[in-house]
Structures are given as C-alpha cells and as structure tokens.
Design a protein around this motif. Structure first.
Motif, PDB file in Angstrom:
ATOM      1  N   LYS A  33       0.808  -1.220   0.000  1.00  0.00           N
ATOM      2  CA  LYS A  33       0.000   0.000   0.000  1.00  0.00           C
ATOM      3  C   LYS A  33       0.840   1.269   0.000  1.00  0.00           C
ATOM      4  O   LYS A  33       0.291   2.370  -0.099  1.00  0.00           O
ATOM      5  CB  LYS A  33      -0.919   0.009   1.231  1.00  0.00           C
ATOM      6  CG  LYS A  33      -1.946  -1.110   1.250  1.00  0.00           C
ATOM      7  CD  LYS A  33      -2.819  -1.000   2.489  1.00  0.00           C
ATOM      8  CE  LYS A  33      -3.872  -2.115   2.538  1.00  0.00           C
ATOM      9  NZ  LYS A  33      -4.716  -2.002   3.747  1.00  0.00           N
ATOM     10  N   HIS A  34       2.164   1.119   0.125  1.00  0.00           N
ATOM     11  CA  HIS A  34       3.056   2.285   0.164  1.00  0.00           C
ATOM     12  C   HIS A  34       4.192   2.047  -0.828  1.00  0.00           C
ATOM     13  O   HIS A  34       5.005   1.127  -0.633  1.00  0.00           O
ATOM     14  CB  HIS A  34       3.642   2.493   1.556  1.00  0.00           C
ATOM     15  CG  HIS A  34       2.665   2.300   2.680  1.00  0.00           C
ATOM     16  ND1 HIS A  34       1.527   3.055   2.808  1.00  0.00           N
ATOM     17  CD2 HIS A  34       2.659   1.422   3.720  1.00  0.00           C
ATOM     18  CE1 HIS A  34       0.860   2.667   3.890  1.00  0.00           C
ATOM     19  NE2 HIS A  34       1.530   1.667   4.449  1.00  0.00           N
ATOM     20  N   ILE A  35       4.284   2.868  -1.878  1.00  0.00           N
ATOM     21  CA  ILE A  35       5.284   2.657  -2.935  1.00  0.00           C
ATOM     22  C   ILE A  35       5.783   4.010  -3.454  1.00  0.00           C
ATOM     23  O   ILE A  35       4.999   4.951  -3.635  1.00  0.00           O
ATOM     24  CB  ILE A  35       4.697   1.864  -4.122  1.00  0.00           C
ATOM     25  CG1 ILE A  35       4.150   0.511  -3.661  1.00  0.00           C
ATOM     26  CG2 ILE A  35       5.741   1.656  -5.221  1.00  0.00           C
ATOM     27  CD1 ILE A  35       3.461  -0.282  -4.781  1.00  0.00           C
ATOM     28  N   ILE A  36       7.105   4.099  -3.695  1.00  0.00           N
ATOM     29  CA  ILE A  36       7.668   5.238  -4.421  1.00  0.00           C
ATOM     30  C   ILE A  36       8.351   4.704  -5.674  1.00  0.00           C
ATOM     31  O   ILE A  36       8.937   3.615  -5.663  1.00  0.00           O
ATOM     32  CB  ILE A  36       8.657   6.065  -3.574  1.00  0.00           C
ATOM     33  CG1 ILE A  36       9.805   5.196  -3.041  1.00  0.00           C
ATOM     34  CG2 ILE A  36       7.931   6.756  -2.429  1.00  0.00           C
ATOM     35  CD1 ILE A  36      10.871   6.000  -2.302  1.00  0.00           C
ATOM     36  N   GLY A  37       8.264   5.458  -6.781  1.00  0.00           N
ATOM     37  CA  GLY A  37       8.809   4.982  -8.045  1.00  0.00           C
ATOM     38  C   GLY A  37       9.602   6.045  -8.775  1.00  0.00           C
ATOM     39  O   GLY A  37       9.584   7.233  -8.415  1.00  0.00           O
ATOM     40  N   HIS A  38      10.288   5.617  -9.863  1.00  0.00           N
ATOM     41  CA  HIS A  38      11.207   6.510 -10.558  1.00  0.00           C
ATOM     42  C   HIS A  38      11.472   6.008 -11.971  1.00  0.00           C
ATOM     43  O   HIS A  38      11.531   4.805 -12.215  1.00  0.00           O
ATOM     44  CB  HIS A  38      12.536   6.559  -9.781  1.00  0.00           C
ATOM     45  CG  HIS A  38      13.520   7.562 -10.282  1.00  0.00           C
ATOM     46  ND1 HIS A  38      14.443   7.271 -11.271  1.00  0.00           N
ATOM     47  CD2 HIS A  38      13.743   8.848  -9.929  1.00  0.00           C
ATOM     48  CE1 HIS A  38      15.191   8.348 -11.491  1.00  0.00           C
ATOM     49  NE2 HIS A  38      14.789   9.318 -10.705  1.00  0.00           N
ATOM     50  N   THR A  39      11.618   6.933 -12.930  1.00  0.00           N
ATOM     51  CA  THR A  39      12.185   6.615 -14.233  1.00  0.00           C
ATOM     52  C   THR A  39      13.462   7.430 -14.381  1.00  0.00           C
ATOM     53  O   THR A  39      13.509   8.603 -13.999  1.00  0.00           O
ATOM     54  CB  THR A  39      11.239   6.933 -15.401  1.00  0.00           C
ATOM     55  OG1 THR A  39      10.883   8.317 -15.387  1.00  0.00           O
ATOM     56  CG2 THR A  39       9.999   6.075 -15.346  1.00  0.00           C
ATOM     57  N   LEU A  40      14.481   6.808 -14.951  1.00  0.00           N
ATOM     58  CA  LEU A  40      15.835   7.374 -14.934  1.00  0.00           C
ATOM     59  C   LEU A  40      16.255   7.943 -16.280  1.00  0.00           C
ATOM     60  O   LEU A  40      16.109   7.305 -17.323  1.00  0.00           O
ATOM     61  CB  LEU A  40      16.831   6.287 -14.527  1.00  0.00           C
ATOM     62  CG  LEU A  40      18.314   6.676 -14.480  1.00  0.00           C
ATOM     63  CD1 LEU A  40      18.559   7.666 -13.356  1.00  0.00           C
ATOM     64  CD2 LEU A  40      19.185   5.436 -14.295  1.00  0.00           C
ATOM     65  N   HIS A  41      16.788   9.164 -16.227  1.00  0.00           N
ATOM     66  CA  HIS A  41      17.533   9.727 -17.350  1.00  0.00           C
ATOM     67  C   HIS A  41      18.964   9.907 -16.848  1.00  0.00           C
ATOM     68  O   HIS A  41      19.250  10.813 -16.077  1.00  0.00           O
ATOM     69  CB  HIS A  41      16.949  11.068 -17.796  1.00  0.00           C
ATOM     70  CG  HIS A  41      17.778  11.751 -18.851  1.00  0.00           C
ATOM     71  ND1 HIS A  41      17.719  11.391 -20.169  1.00  0.00           N
ATOM     72  CD2 HIS A  41      18.696  12.746 -18.763  1.00  0.00           C
ATOM     73  CE1 HIS A  41      18.554  12.140 -20.859  1.00  0.00           C
ATOM     74  NE2 HIS A  41      19.167  12.972 -20.033  1.00  0.00           N
TER      75      HIS A  41
END
Length: 266
Positions: free
Chosen positions: A70-78
C-alpha cells in the motif's frame, strides 16, 4: 523572466529529466505508480524502478514486477553522469531524485564520500548529515522524496525549477513530477510550494508542512561569490549580442563590462 520561461518550457517538454512518483495508504498504490511512470516515461528512458520495502528495477515501467503493498515510491531514470538506478537505498534511507547538484563533487570530497553521481551523493549526505544540513549545503535544482523508517520527506528546490505535484485526502498521499501522472485521483492535486517541505508519517497517514527559509545567506555568501567568480572569464572576450554591436566581458575594474552596450536602434 525569459530565462525562467525557457526553463519551464524545457520542463514541460520533458527534455532529459527523471520522474518520480509515490502513493501511500492505498490499495491502488502499484497501479498509481506504474501508470504514472508510464505516463511520464519520456522523462527517462534509462530504466524504471520502485521501492515498496524492497527495491525493484526494470528496463521500463511496463516491465516492473507487480506489488500488493500500500506504500510505494517509483522513478524513471535519465542518466547523465554514470548510470545509477533509482530508487537509491543507503543505510535506512531510500531516495527518488530528479535534478542536478552543481557542487556534488566538492561535497563528496569535503565529507569523504564515494559517490557515482549527484543523486548518489545526495542520498548518502542525507544519511550522514540529516535533512536540514544537506538541503543547506547543496547548490542546484531538484525534486525528491526521501523515505527513512516511518517518515517520508518530499521537497523541491527553493526556486521551484524542478516540478512536483501532490494530493492528500487526510490519510492517502500521492505525488509526482507531473500533474497528469496522478490526475486520476479522487481528491485535488496541487503544485508543491517550493518553500514548503512535506513530512509524511507512513504509519498514521499524518502530513506535516514544514516552512523553508528563502535563501538564508549568512557567512556562506562568500562561497556564493566565489562560485560566481569561478564562472567569469579571466580574459577579455567579445560576445555577440542580438540587436547590439558587441559586449566586452572581463574581470578588470572599469572595463567595458561595466558600461552599457550601444544598441543598433539607439
């Protein structure tokens, strides 16, 4: 004003920038994060990842493994300087970061930190110095979320160059680099005031808004002048300006740099 507008336009076009997103206290956390990363994938094509108690990496948002948390942090990388997958985990802290820290090499040397790039340095500094000291020491533009234990800190550079949006309904918190990435939420989404840092308690869903000072110059002003001075040319140079004959830039007092340029229309 024109410089500011050009920077904001570059952000809107997503030219070479990472993206970050997070969702807390919702059974739809994974759906929000994956869908949001997919919407923002043009900001970073060098990989995707998220943290839900463990770090997961994948080539793209569509290929990240499913999570029921129920708790998530995300990212896309350059990737600009080296390829350091995000989220970055160091000791008890996890970071998702979009930005540039101009003095990261200086800080790495000063604190004897081995870092592969500015985001890596930022994460290690947070673990070593804490939030307040790290924010005061870095020079650059950024937006980030830092999850340590039961607390998540969310902030952007004081001028608001790097974008960050968030929504909060009294318990559920969502945030992202672009409003459209979390626009499907059932509660209002607002742009984060650059002079406000969000401090979220995961276990209770409480949100605290911490006011930040605006450029608290003190003894560090000498360092700022030195940083500016190091970017000035030591030699006299002619620079062509639109609509003007020329301008001469040099460090010597009383030079043509201190005099107004003659414009063709004068």
């Amino acid at each position: 004003k024109k410089v500011w507008e050009s920077i904001k336009k570059a952000e809107e076009k997503c030219e070479g920038m990472c993206s970050l997103i997070g969702a807390f206290h919702t059974t739809k956390a994974f759906h929000i994060v994956q869908q949001g990363l997919e919407i923002m994938k043009e900001r970073g094509r060098d990989g995707a990842g998220y943290y839900d108690g463990a770090v997961h990496y994948a080539p793209s948002p569509s290929t990240i493994p499913v999570s029921a948390e129920k708790h998530i942090i995300g990212h896309t990388l350059h990737a600009v300087v080296n390829t350091v997958p995000q989220p970055i985990q160091h000791q008890n802290g996890v970071l998702v970061f979009n930005g540039e820290i101009y003095n990261w090499k200086t800080l790495a040397e000063r604190h004897s930190i081995h870092a592969k790039n500015d985001a890596d340095l930022f994460c290690q500094l947070l673990a070593a110095l804490g939030m307040e000291k790290t924010i005061a020491d870095v020079r650059g533009v950024y937006a980030f979320a830092y999850w340590e234990g039961d607390r998540v800190f969310i902030a952007r550079d004081i001028l608001g160059i790097k974008p960050l949006w968030y929504g909060y309904d009294g318990k559920t918190l969502v945030f992202a680099s672009e409003k459209k990435a979390i626009g499907s939420c059932s509660f209002p989404v607002s742009e984060l005031n650059p002079r406000t840092m969000l401090a979220y308690t995961v276990s209770t869903g409480d949100l605290e808004m911490i006011e930040r000072p605006f450029f608290p110059f003190g003894d560090d002003v000498a360092d700022e002048r030195q940083a500016i001075g190091s970017r000035r040319p030591a030699e006299r140079r002619h620079i062509a300006l639109r609509g003007c004959v020329s301008a001469i830039v040099e460090e010597a007092p009383g030079s043509a740099r201190d005099q107004p340029s003659r414009c063709l229309n004068d």
